[in-house]
Every structure is written in structure tokens, then in C-alpha cells.
Motif scaffolding. Structure first.
Motif, PDB file in Angstrom:
ATOM      1  N   PRO A 205      13.686   7.297  -3.889  1.00 53.20           N
ATOM      2  CA  PRO A 205      14.646   8.076  -4.671  1.00 53.20           C
ATOM      3  C   PRO A 205      14.024   9.249  -5.410  1.00 53.20           C
ATOM      4  O   PRO A 205      14.675  10.273  -5.625  1.00 53.20           O
ATOM      5  CB  PRO A 205      15.228   7.040  -5.655  1.00 53.20           C
ATOM      6  N   PHE A 206      12.751   9.123  -5.793  1.00 55.26           N
ATOM      7  CA  PHE A 206      12.093  10.238  -6.479  1.00 55.26           C
ATOM      8  C   PHE A 206      11.857  11.400  -5.521  1.00 55.26           C
ATOM      9  O   PHE A 206      12.115  12.562  -5.861  1.00 55.26           O
ATOM     10  CB  PHE A 206      10.763   9.772  -7.074  1.00 55.26           C
ATOM     11  N   LEU A 207      11.401  11.098  -4.317  1.00 56.67           N
ATOM     12  CA  LEU A 207      11.109  12.158  -3.348  1.00 56.67           C
ATOM     13  C   LEU A 207      12.377  12.830  -2.824  1.00 56.67           C
ATOM     14  O   LEU A 207      12.314  13.950  -2.323  1.00 56.67           O
ATOM     15  CB  LEU A 207      10.291  11.587  -2.189  1.00 56.67           C
ATOM     16  N   MET A 208      13.515  12.159  -2.948  1.00 59.28           N
ATOM     17  CA  MET A 208      14.784  12.756  -2.520  1.00 59.28           C
ATOM     18  C   MET A 208      15.108  14.034  -3.282  1.00 59.28           C
ATOM     19  O   MET A 208      15.875  14.878  -2.807  1.00 59.28           O
ATOM     20  CB  MET A 208      15.933  11.761  -2.734  1.00 59.28           C
ATOM     21  N   ARG A 209      14.530  14.188  -4.456  1.00 59.05           N
ATOM     22  CA  ARG A 209      14.863  15.335  -5.320  1.00 59.05           C
ATOM     23  C   ARG A 209      14.308  16.657  -4.799  1.00 59.05           C
ATOM     24  O   ARG A 209      14.749  17.724  -5.230  1.00 59.05           O
ATOM     25  CB  ARG A 209      14.305  15.104  -6.722  1.00 59.05           C
ATOM     26  N   PHE A 210      13.318  16.596  -3.925  1.00 56.98           N
ATOM     27  CA  PHE A 210      12.607  17.812  -3.525  1.00 56.98           C
ATOM     28  C   PHE A 210      13.173  18.393  -2.227  1.00 56.98           C
ATOM     29  O   PHE A 210      13.352  17.683  -1.246  1.00 56.98           O
ATOM     30  CB  PHE A 210      11.114  17.522  -3.380  1.00 56.98           C
ATOM     31  N   GLU A 211      13.425  19.689  -2.258  1.00 59.73           N
ATOM     32  CA  GLU A 211      14.069  20.363  -1.128  1.00 59.73           C
ATOM     33  C   GLU A 211      13.124  20.559   0.049  1.00 59.73           C
ATOM     34  O   GLU A 211      13.550  20.587   1.204  1.00 59.73           O
ATOM     35  CB  GLU A 211      14.606  21.729  -1.570  1.00 59.73           C
TER      36      GLU A 211
ATOM     37  N   TYR B  84       0.803  -1.221   0.000  1.00 55.14           N
ATOM     38  CA  TYR B  84       0.000   0.000   0.000  1.00 55.14           C
ATOM     39  C   TYR B  84       0.841   1.279   0.000  1.00 55.14           C
ATOM     40  O   TYR B  84       0.308   2.376   0.051  1.00 55.14           O
ATOM     41  CB  TYR B  84      -0.965   0.006   1.190  1.00 55.14           C
ATOM     42  N   LYS B  85       2.147   1.134  -0.014  1.00 48.83           N
ATOM     43  CA  LYS B  85       3.051   2.281  -0.136  1.00 48.83           C
ATOM     44  C   LYS B  85       2.859   3.314   0.972  1.00 48.83           C
ATOM     45  O   LYS B  85       2.960   4.530   0.734  1.00 48.83           O
ATOM     46  CB  LYS B  85       2.896   2.942  -1.506  1.00 48.83           C
ATOM     47  N   PHE B  86       2.561   2.842   2.178  1.00 51.36           N
ATOM     48  CA  PHE B  86       2.477   3.784   3.293  1.00 51.36           C
ATOM     49  C   PHE B  86       3.845   4.401   3.586  1.00 51.36           C
ATOM     50  O   PHE B  86       3.931   5.491   4.164  1.00 51.36           O
ATOM     51  CB  PHE B  86       1.948   3.075   4.546  1.00 51.36           C
ATOM     52  N   GLU B  87       4.928   3.697   3.175  1.00 47.60           N
ATOM     53  CA  GLU B  87       6.270   4.265   3.342  1.00 47.60           C
ATOM     54  C   GLU B  87       6.422   5.553   2.544  1.00 47.60           C
ATOM     55  O   GLU B  87       7.173   6.443   2.939  1.00 47.60           O
ATOM     56  CB  GLU B  87       7.338   3.260   2.895  1.00 47.60           C
ATOM     57  N   ASP B  88       5.682   5.666   1.428  1.00 46.30           N
ATOM     58  CA  ASP B  88       5.742   6.895   0.634  1.00 46.30           C
ATOM     59  C   ASP B  88       5.074   8.057   1.363  1.00 46.30           C
ATOM     60  O   ASP B  88       5.480   9.217   1.199  1.00 46.30           O
ATOM     61  CB  ASP B  88       5.074   6.675  -0.729  1.00 46.30           C
ATOM     62  N   ILE B  89       4.034   7.760   2.153  1.00 50.63           N
ATOM     63  CA  ILE B  89       3.432   8.806   2.995  1.00 50.63           C
ATOM     64  C   ILE B  89       4.454   9.269   4.027  1.00 50.63           C
ATOM     65  O   ILE B  89       4.613  10.461   4.277  1.00 50.63           O
ATOM     66  CB  ILE B  89       2.152   8.285   3.684  1.00 50.63           C
ATOM     67  N   LEU B  90       5.170   8.294   4.596  1.00 48.45           N
ATOM     68  CA  LEU B  90       6.209   8.593   5.577  1.00 48.45           C
ATOM     69  C   LEU B  90       7.303   9.456   4.958  1.00 48.45           C
ATOM     70  O   LEU B  90       7.730  10.463   5.542  1.00 48.45           O
ATOM     71  CB  LEU B  90       6.790   7.281   6.107  1.00 48.45           C
ATOM     72  N   ASP B  91       7.772   9.098   3.757  1.00 48.08           N
ATOM     73  CA  ASP B  91       8.819   9.873   3.095  1.00 48.08           C
ATOM     74  C   ASP B  91       8.336  11.264   2.689  1.00 48.08           C
ATOM     75  O   ASP B  91       9.097  12.238   2.735  1.00 48.08           O
ATOM     76  CB  ASP B  91       9.315   9.125   1.853  1.00 48.08           C
ATOM     77  N   THR B  92       7.071  11.368   2.285  1.00 46.94           N
ATOM     78  CA  THR B  92       6.513  12.676   1.941  1.00 46.94           C
ATOM     79  C   THR B  92       6.504  13.585   3.165  1.00 46.94           C
ATOM     80  O   THR B  92       6.836  14.779   3.077  1.00 46.94           O
ATOM     81  CB  THR B  92       5.084  12.523   1.385  1.00 46.94           C
TER      82      THR B  92
END
Length: 371
Positions: free
Chosen positions: A223-229, A201-209
Motif C-alpha cells: 500500500p505504501f508503494l501504491m502512492r508513487f506514480e 525477507y520482503k522480496f515481494e517489495d522488490i517485486l512491487d518496486t
């Protein structure tokens, strides 16, 4: 030149399926009959492989359950010239009341003229529709995901045995809704399991966001979310590209008390969900006091004694343009309708519908098909 760096690139499942199709395999050498199931959600590569074979072919599917056009799936049923067509209109999963909800939807939105007949062991109960004591007092609409134990007891099958407890499922359209529900159930100490496993369910992506919003870039795994300051830059990107997934995650963060709170609760949620997955054997899950949480896509092909439909499906069911697009099977739009139909038909004994579906059934006059 010497400046070029070549590295290995992993291939997806779709990649090697395409390579297999291009080889034009001969399956009819070994098989007299090939059956293609779930034909309404077949990708063109598989359809081509099957239809090339010179043996007998059986194509099985239900066009009203096509919900995967967003990944390129197509309805093979509409393109096959069959020598004989047989229809399966009887279901032993549910009774006539739940079947009637499905029939009301199909008759209003589609050109379907065959009637689905519910032959389940019980007539079924549709909570939230009828003016009865069961419908009015059975649940709190503000906490719609909670289903009290005493309402999920099944009568004994044999004399001298006790009532047994039934589990229930909460089925939504989006992962964001499931995140809200899982957090709420965790707070009230209700056991739950994510259909297909919490990792899917990609809840880790909510965590990274949330970590991006807090500026904790060293903790970000995606790695995609790492690009944003910052969260502001991420929001600007999501608005510009209309990225619904990122916008949905940002909305979850806002509604759950901010990024700091989401980091805390997501870590706790992941630990709790994985612990429950490992502690409950599959055979223990059906009769336990447990809530199964999943999207309709994850629940496809499954059935549950009791089903709660979230209210995050397409809500403007009375919209004339939407009705026209569904009737003409417009790609993408028809999936939105089909998800409601699939959700309704997962229930065996009890179904609880959301406000939007209830409003449509009452406002459209389709309730006369259900009584």
C-alpha cells in the motif's frame, strides 16, 4: 461530528507488551527464579518487568552480540547490578582457529580482555586467510557464494561408513545481497532454503518496486508503494528521505537487468523457494547438499557446519572514527561491528570470510593472533 469515521486498528506485539508492563505483573508469586536470556538485546519493557520481581534473577547474554538497537533494544547487562558474575568463555561449537578470528576482532575493537576458547571437535578451517593450497584454490572469489560439494564432505564417524555431505550457509547483512545470491544459485540449479522462510525477507517489495518502475500500479500490492506514480518519483522520495531500503531495492533492480527482468526472476524465485521449503522436512536439511541463505539477524542463535560471510558488512574496519565508536559502544555503530562477530561465530567447521574482513586482518597485523 457525523463526518468522523472510526475503524479498528490492529495492535502490534510491542503494543500489548507495553500494556502488560504497565499492569506491573507479579511473576515472583509463582516463580522462585526468573532467567532473562539474550539480555544484550532486551527491550526496556521486558527489562522493567523482570527487574521488578523480588525473586532471584539470572541475566544471561553477550554484549558483543547486541545487534537490535535499531528496534529499540538495549543492553540490560550494563545496567544490572549483579550480586555475582560468572563468565562463559568456552565454546564447543567451533575450534581454536575460528575462535581466534573472533578474539582478534574483540581485542582490536573492544575493551574485552577475556579470551574465547574454541573447544570444538576439529580445529576448524578459515578459508581465504592463509597461504595454503586450501586457501588459494578452494573457491572463485567472483562467485564467492558457491561452495563445491567435495569441499563439504565430512569424514565418517565410524569405520565402515561413508563420508556424508554437509550443507553450508551464506550469511549477509542485507536482504539485497541475499536476493542476488538466491538468483545466482537458482540459475546454477543449486538447492537453497531461506532461513526463517522466504516470506520474511520482503522480496515481494522488490517485486512491487519493479512494478512501480514499470508503471504497473494495478499489480502493486504494497500500500505504501501504491502512492508513487513512477520509479523516478520513488527515487526522488528515497533520496530526499534517505530511505536505505528503497534505495537498496532500486540498486538491485539496476544490477539485475532492469525492472522487467526483476519482475520475471522474482516471481520465479518466490515459487522456487516456497517449493523447496515445502519439499524438505527439517530433519532432511542438515545433511543435504543445500545452501541456507539468511541475514545475520535471522541466523542469530543458530549454527552451521560451513559458513560463508558475504562482503556487505561495514567495510572500512581500519577507519579510526569507526574504531573509536565501537570501543565506546556508540548506539547503532557497535551493531555494525557485532554483526561481523556474530557471523563469524555461527561456523562450526569451516569459515569463509569476505575481502574486507580479510584485508583488515592482514593490514592490522591481527593475523599474528590467528596463526
Amino acid at each position: 461530528g457525523s463526518g468522523i469515521i472510526t475503524t479498528a486498528m490492529p495492535m502490534s506485539h510491542s503494543g500489548y507488551l507495553k500494556l502488560y508492563q504497565l499492569r506491573q505483573p507479579r511473576l515472583d508469586v509463582d516463580y522462585d527464579v526468573i532467567m532473562l536470556d539474550e539480555a544484550q538485546d532486551t527491550n526496556p519493557a521486558i527489562q522493567d518487568i523482570v527487574m521488578r520481581q523480588q525473586c532471584a534473577k539470572i541475566i544471561v547474554g553477550d554484549r558483543h552480540q547486541a545487534i537490535y538497537s535499531f528496534i529499540g533494544a538495549e543492553d540490560a547487562l550494563g545496567s544490572v547490578c549483579a550480586s555475582r558474575t560468572l563468565t562463559l568463555t568456552r565454546s564447543f561449537r567451533f575450534g581454536f582457529r575460528i575462535a581466534s578470528i573472533a578474539n582478534a576482532l574483540l581485542s582490536y575493537f573492544t575493551t574485552e580482555r577475556r579470551t574465547l576458547i574454541g573447544l570444538g571437535q576439529t580445529p576448524g578451517i578459515v578459508l581465504g586467510l592463509f597461504d595454503s593450497t586450501v586457501a588459494k584454490n578452494s573457491y572463485d572469489e567472483d562467485r564467492w557464494w558457491v561452495w563445491r560439494k567435495e569441499q563439504r564432505r565430512c569424514p565418517p564417524k565410524e569405520k565402515g561408513t561413508d563420508y556424508h555431505q554437509e550443507s553450508y550457509a551464506v550469511l549477509s547483512r542485507t536482504n539485497a545481497t541475499l536476493f542476488h545470491v538466491a538468483c545466482a544459485l537458482m540459475r546454477c540449479h543449486q538447492s537453497f532454503l531461506m532461513i526463517g522462510g522466504v516470506d520474511s525477507y520482503k522480496f515481494e517489495d522488490i517485486l512491487d518496486t519493479a512494478r512501480v518502475c514499470l508503471g504497473r500500479h494495478k499489480d502493486v500490492v504494497n500500500p505504501f508503494l501504491m502512492r508513487f506514480e513512477s520509479g523516478t518519483v520513488l527515487k526522488r522520495y528515497a533520496d530526499a528521505t534517505n530511505d536505505s531500503e528503497i534505495l537498496s531495492r532500486l540498486k538491485v533492480i539496476q544490477h539485475c537487468g532492469g525492472a522487467e527482468e526483476v519482475v520475471r526472476i522474482t516471481k520465479k524465485l518466490l515459487l522456487r523457494a516456497k517449493a523447496q521449503e515445502s519439499s524438505l522436512e527439517p530433519r532432511q536439511r542438515g545433511g543435504a547438499d543445500i545452501a541456507f541463505l539468511g541475514t545475520v539477524h535471522k541466523a542469530k542463535g543458530l549454527e552451521f557446519d560451513n559458513v560463508v560471510l558475504a562482503d556487505d558488512y561495514f567495510s572500512e574496519l581500519m577507519d579510526v572514527r569507526f574504531q573509536s565508536d565501537v570501543r565506546h559502544s556508540k548506539r547503532g555503530v557497535v551493531d555494525e561491528f557485532n554483526m561481523i562477530y556474530v557471523g563469524v561465530t555461527r561456523a562450526k567447521r569451516r569459515l569463509r570470510i569476505g575481502k574486507s574482513l580479510k584485508r583488515f586482518l592482514l593490514g592490522s597485523g591481527m593475523l599474528t593472533h590467528i596463526d
